[in-house]
Design a protein around this motif. Structure first.
Motif, PDB file in Angstrom:
ATOM      1  N   ALA A  59     -35.855 -35.123 -39.145  1.00 24.57           N
ATOM      2  CA  ALA A  59     -35.700 -35.900 -40.389  1.00 24.57           C
ATOM      3  C   ALA A  59     -34.361 -36.642 -40.338  1.00 24.57           C
ATOM      4  CB  ALA A  59     -35.768 -34.976 -41.602  1.00 24.57           C
ATOM      5  N   LYS A  61     -32.818 -38.578 -42.192  1.00 25.62           N
ATOM      6  CA  LYS A  61     -31.960 -38.611 -43.379  1.00 25.62           C
ATOM      7  C   LYS A  61     -30.876 -37.544 -43.337  1.00 25.62           C
ATOM      8  CE  LYS A  61     -35.492 -37.655 -46.254  1.00 25.62           C
ATOM      9  NZ  LYS A  61     -36.585 -37.056 -45.435  1.00 25.62           N
ATOM     10  N   ASP A  80     -38.615 -38.437 -38.224  1.00 26.69           N
ATOM     11  CA  ASP A  80     -39.254 -38.649 -39.520  1.00 26.69           C
ATOM     12  C   ASP A  80     -38.344 -39.619 -40.259  1.00 26.69           C
ATOM     13  OD1 ASP A  80     -40.746 -38.163 -41.991  1.00 26.69           O
ATOM     14  OD2 ASP A  80     -39.022 -36.961 -42.591  1.00 26.69           O
ATOM     15  N   ARG A 150     -49.841 -37.588 -47.767  1.00 27.49           N
ATOM     16  CA  ARG A 150     -49.013 -36.429 -48.099  1.00 27.49           C
ATOM     17  C   ARG A 150     -49.601 -35.844 -49.366  1.00 27.49           C
ATOM     18  NH1 ARG A 150     -42.515 -36.367 -49.179  1.00 27.49           N
ATOM     19  NH2 ARG A 150     -42.380 -34.304 -50.142  1.00 27.49           N
ATOM     20  N   ILE A 163     -34.009 -30.494 -55.001  1.00 26.13           N
ATOM     21  CA  ILE A 163     -34.572 -30.648 -53.652  1.00 26.13           C
ATOM     22  C   ILE A 163     -35.920 -29.940 -53.528  1.00 26.13           C
ATOM     23  CG2 ILE A 163     -32.453 -31.228 -52.414  1.00 26.13           C
ATOM     24  CD1 ILE A 163     -32.066 -28.317 -51.690  1.00 26.13           C
ATOM     25  N   HIS A 200     -44.903 -31.449 -47.559  1.00 28.06           N
ATOM     26  CA  HIS A 200     -43.478 -31.074 -47.481  1.00 28.06           C
ATOM     27  C   HIS A 200     -43.086 -30.644 -48.887  1.00 28.06           C
ATOM     28  CE1 HIS A 200     -39.193 -31.127 -46.541  1.00 28.06           C
ATOM     29  NE2 HIS A 200     -39.024 -31.782 -47.668  1.00 28.06           N
ATOM     30  N   SER A 203     -36.576 -28.410 -49.644  1.00 28.74           N
ATOM     31  CA  SER A 203     -35.564 -28.238 -48.611  1.00 28.74           C
ATOM     32  C   SER A 203     -34.747 -26.980 -48.890  1.00 28.74           C
ATOM     33  CB  SER A 203     -34.665 -29.474 -48.626  1.00 28.74           C
ATOM     34  OG  SER A 203     -33.910 -29.565 -47.455  1.00 28.74           O
ATOM     35  N   GLY A 240     -37.919 -28.284 -44.173  1.00 30.97           N
ATOM     36  CA  GLY A 240     -37.582 -27.450 -45.319  1.00 30.97           C
ATOM     37  C   GLY A 240     -36.998 -26.090 -45.030  1.00 30.97           C
ATOM     38  N   GLU A 276     -41.085 -31.629 -39.416  1.00 31.15           N
ATOM     39  CA  GLU A 276     -40.040 -32.603 -39.786  1.00 31.15           C
ATOM     40  C   GLU A 276     -38.738 -31.896 -40.169  1.00 31.15           C
ATOM     41  OE1 GLU A 276     -41.790 -34.569 -43.156  1.00 31.15           O
ATOM     42  OE2 GLU A 276     -43.321 -35.584 -41.979  1.00 31.15           O
ATOM     43  N   PRO A 277     -38.145 -31.157 -39.262  1.00 30.49           N
ATOM     44  CA  PRO A 277     -36.922 -30.433 -39.623  1.00 30.49           C
ATOM     45  C   PRO A 277     -35.721 -31.367 -39.676  1.00 30.49           C
ATOM     46  CG  PRO A 277     -37.325 -30.198 -37.277  1.00 30.49           C
ATOM     47  CD  PRO A 277     -38.499 -30.988 -37.837  1.00 30.49           C
ATOM     48  N   GLY A 278     -34.875 -31.161 -40.660  1.00 26.51           N
ATOM     49  CA  GLY A 278     -33.629 -31.929 -40.722  1.00 26.51           C
ATOM     50  C   GLY A 278     -32.456 -30.980 -40.658  1.00 26.51           C
ATOM     51  N   ARG A 279     -32.279 -30.244 -41.756  1.00 29.30           N
ATOM     52  CA  ARG A 279     -31.132 -29.338 -41.884  1.00 29.30           C
ATOM     53  C   ARG A 279     -31.086 -28.290 -40.761  1.00 29.30           C
ATOM     54  NH1 ARG A 279     -29.200 -28.422 -47.255  1.00 29.30           N
ATOM     55  NH2 ARG A 279     -31.279 -29.049 -47.891  1.00 29.30           N
ATOM     56  N   ARG A 315     -22.558 -32.525 -51.671  1.00 24.33           N
ATOM     57  CA  ARG A 315     -23.484 -31.421 -51.962  1.00 24.33           C
ATOM     58  C   ARG A 315     -22.998 -30.469 -53.052  1.00 24.33           C
ATOM     59  NH1 ARG A 315     -25.276 -28.068 -48.989  1.00 24.33           N
ATOM     60  NH2 ARG A 315     -27.416 -28.268 -49.702  1.00 24.33           N
ATOM     61  N   TYR A 319     -25.534 -30.423 -56.032  1.00 26.49           N
ATOM     62  CA  TYR A 319     -26.476 -29.283 -56.054  1.00 26.49           C
ATOM     63  C   TYR A 319     -25.775 -27.950 -56.257  1.00 26.49           C
ATOM     64  CZ  TYR A 319     -28.624 -32.862 -53.000  1.00 26.49           C
ATOM     65  OH  TYR A 319     -29.062 -34.025 -52.434  1.00 26.49           O
ATOM     66  N   TYR A 373     -26.949 -33.805 -44.408  1.00 21.07           N
ATOM     67  CA  TYR A 373     -26.811 -34.272 -45.793  1.00 21.07           C
ATOM     68  C   TYR A 373     -25.337 -34.282 -46.213  1.00 21.07           C
ATOM     69  CZ  TYR A 373     -31.757 -33.226 -45.452  1.00 21.07           C
ATOM     70  OH  TYR A 373     -33.066 -33.193 -45.022  1.00 21.07           O
ATOM     71  N   MET A 377     -24.672 -38.744 -46.786  1.00 21.69           N
ATOM     72  CA  MET A 377     -24.664 -39.032 -48.223  1.00 21.69           C
ATOM     73  C   MET A 377     -23.291 -39.466 -48.708  1.00 21.69           C
ATOM     74  SD  MET A 377     -27.019 -35.781 -49.377  1.00 21.69           S
ATOM     75  CE  MET A 377     -26.878 -36.072 -51.131  1.00 21.69           C
TER      76      MET A 377
END
Ligand code: LLP
Length: 420
Positions: A59, A61, A80, A150, A163, A200, A203, A240, A276-279, A315, A319, A373, A377
């Motif tokens: 991912a 992003k 992604d 989706r 999230i 999805h 996260s 996620g 679609e892993p990001g973190r 962050r 969050y 992130y 960001m």
């Protein structure tokens, strides 16, 4: 596991002492470890063994830096993407277009055209209106658009509300109960090649249960769609999976446990899986390195004013996220402090009453788990320069995005003629 460790009392990224980077580049600065990115990609791939040849679409992003994308592309990862910008970044960094999934709730005709002309694995559609537009664009460009819907499984992810993406009133996907009708509608649209289903649900998930519940609903849907004649060959299970931020909390499920669950739930699906892993890939592969400007007395605890701020790492403000804060050269002392940045907002607070390594003016500290992130960001709020990024590779390191300084920011503005 990451490659940020104390060696001879000084925090290193791989074999590079962080003070050397602070000296050369200045602070604040993001520092990424290439070995950690590679490790995370490989650990995930191994955890997904036995699932055919899954597509791992990172991912973008989470961290779109070209050096990060190029590192992951060389590990065979796809991408992604959720904008034309991310699509272009991924391709420019060497990601194979055939491994690009285009997600996002507001794709425009221009973005669709870009990806159709450059090639991609699949569009993950989020509404019928979007499917209709894509059909027109595909027809115009004379290409066939591979698509999945989706679906929104209406499962609570148990993560921060901002999230969470898979409950009924979130903006994402089509309600899973309406999927049958939606697939029937798009089957007849020219230019679309219906091939998959995507999901999805959010996260930083710290339990596998909501993921399993969502995947089971997807499995049932795949059966129903196939019975209705739709050639579903791809199941995109999204990203996620959470990462450890706070060593004082139970760690999130491991990639291995995730892989076991996926193997159990998807056995017999006979579909190519996409993740679609990001973190999970980037989170613990980066730190934000900052210097203490001064220590200011506070009523309950002193304020440690550091030269990073909410514009660099949003962050905590956005969050209430918890990032581990450590001294780069800890001398054994401890303190309880409120850690804040210089921005003129109370929200510019990284931690209140944090028990941490003692630090004083001039000391370097890091925010851990700042690879995802974080730089992605950041902004220039309060007219602060955009924080530079460095990647370490063994004993070597390089600036992978220089600081965007105030001269460049000022130069980007234009005075209208009537003010000239
Ligand atoms: N796929 C889709 C469609 C997504 O929307 C996302 C993240 C991912 C994959 C990757 O999720 P991951 O594996 O990284 O959890 N800025 C927030 C996180 C926002 C996540 C947005 N979507 C934060 O800093 O916690």
């Amino acid at each position: 596991m990451d490659h940020f460790d104390l060696k001879d009392g000084v925090l290193h990224a791989e074999d590079v002492p962080l003070p050397a980077i602070a000296e050369a580049v200045g602070t604040p600065v993001y520092v990424y470890s290439r070995a950690t990115l590679v490790r995370h990609a490989r650990v995930l791939r191994e955890a997904l063994a036995g699932l055919g040849d899954p597509l791992i679409a990172y991912a973008v992003k989470a961290n779109p830096n070209a050096a990060v994308l190029a590192t992951l592309a060389r590990e065979g990862l796809g991408a992604d993407v959720v904008s034309g910008g991310e699509y272009r970044r991924a391709v420019a960094a060497g990601v194979d277009p055939a491994k690009i999934v285009f997600s996002g709730v507001g794709k425009t005709a221009d973005e669709m055209r870009l990806a159709l002309e450059g090639g991609l694995f699949q569009f993950n559609l989020e509404s019928l209106a979007e499917a209709e537009l894509l059909s027109e664009v595909a027809f115009e460009t004379g290409r066939e658009a591979p698509v999945a819907f989706r679906v929104n499984p209406d499962v609570a992810a148990g993560t921060h509300a901002k999230i969470t993406t898979g409950t009924a009133d979130n903006k994402f996907g089509i309600p899973i109960g309406e999927a049958g009708e939606a697939y029937a509608r798009i089957a007849a649209l020219p230019g679309l090649k219906v091939q998959g289903v995507a999901v999805h649900i959010g996260s930083q998930l710290t339990s596998l249960d909501p993921l399993e519940a969502a995947f089971r609903k997807v499995g049932t849907l795949i059966d129903a769609l196939r019975r209705a004649g739709h050639p579903i060959a791809v199941a995109d299970l999204g990203g996620g999976l959470g990462v450890p931020y706070d060593p004082g909390h139970a760690p999130p499920p491991s990639p291995l446990a995730y892989g076991d669950m996926v193997r159990r739930v998807t056995s017999g699906w006979g579909a190519q899986l996409v993740f679609e892993p990001g973190r999970l890939i980037a989170g613990n592969a980066g730190v934000l390195l900052t210097r203490v400007i001064r220590v200011k007395p506070g009523v309950s605890h002193p304020f440690l004013v550091v030269d990073a701020a909410m514009n660099d790492l949003m962050r905590p403000a956005l969050y209430d996220a918890w990032h581990r804060i450590e001294a780069v050269a800890p001398h054994g002392g401890r303190m309880t402090a409120n850690v804040v940045g210089p921005v003129c907002e109370t929200g510019d607070t990284f931690a209140m009453g944090r028990e941490m390594d003692a630090a004083e003016a001039g000391d370097l500290v890091v925010f851990r788990t700042a690879g995802a992130y974080a730089a992605a960001m950041s902004s220039t709020y309060n007219s602060r320069p955009l924080t530079p990024e460095v990647m370490v590779n063994g004993a070597d390191w390089a600036v992978v995005r220089p600081r965007i300084d105030i001269d460049r920011l000022i130069a980007a503005d234009r005075l209208p003629a009537w003010l000239g």
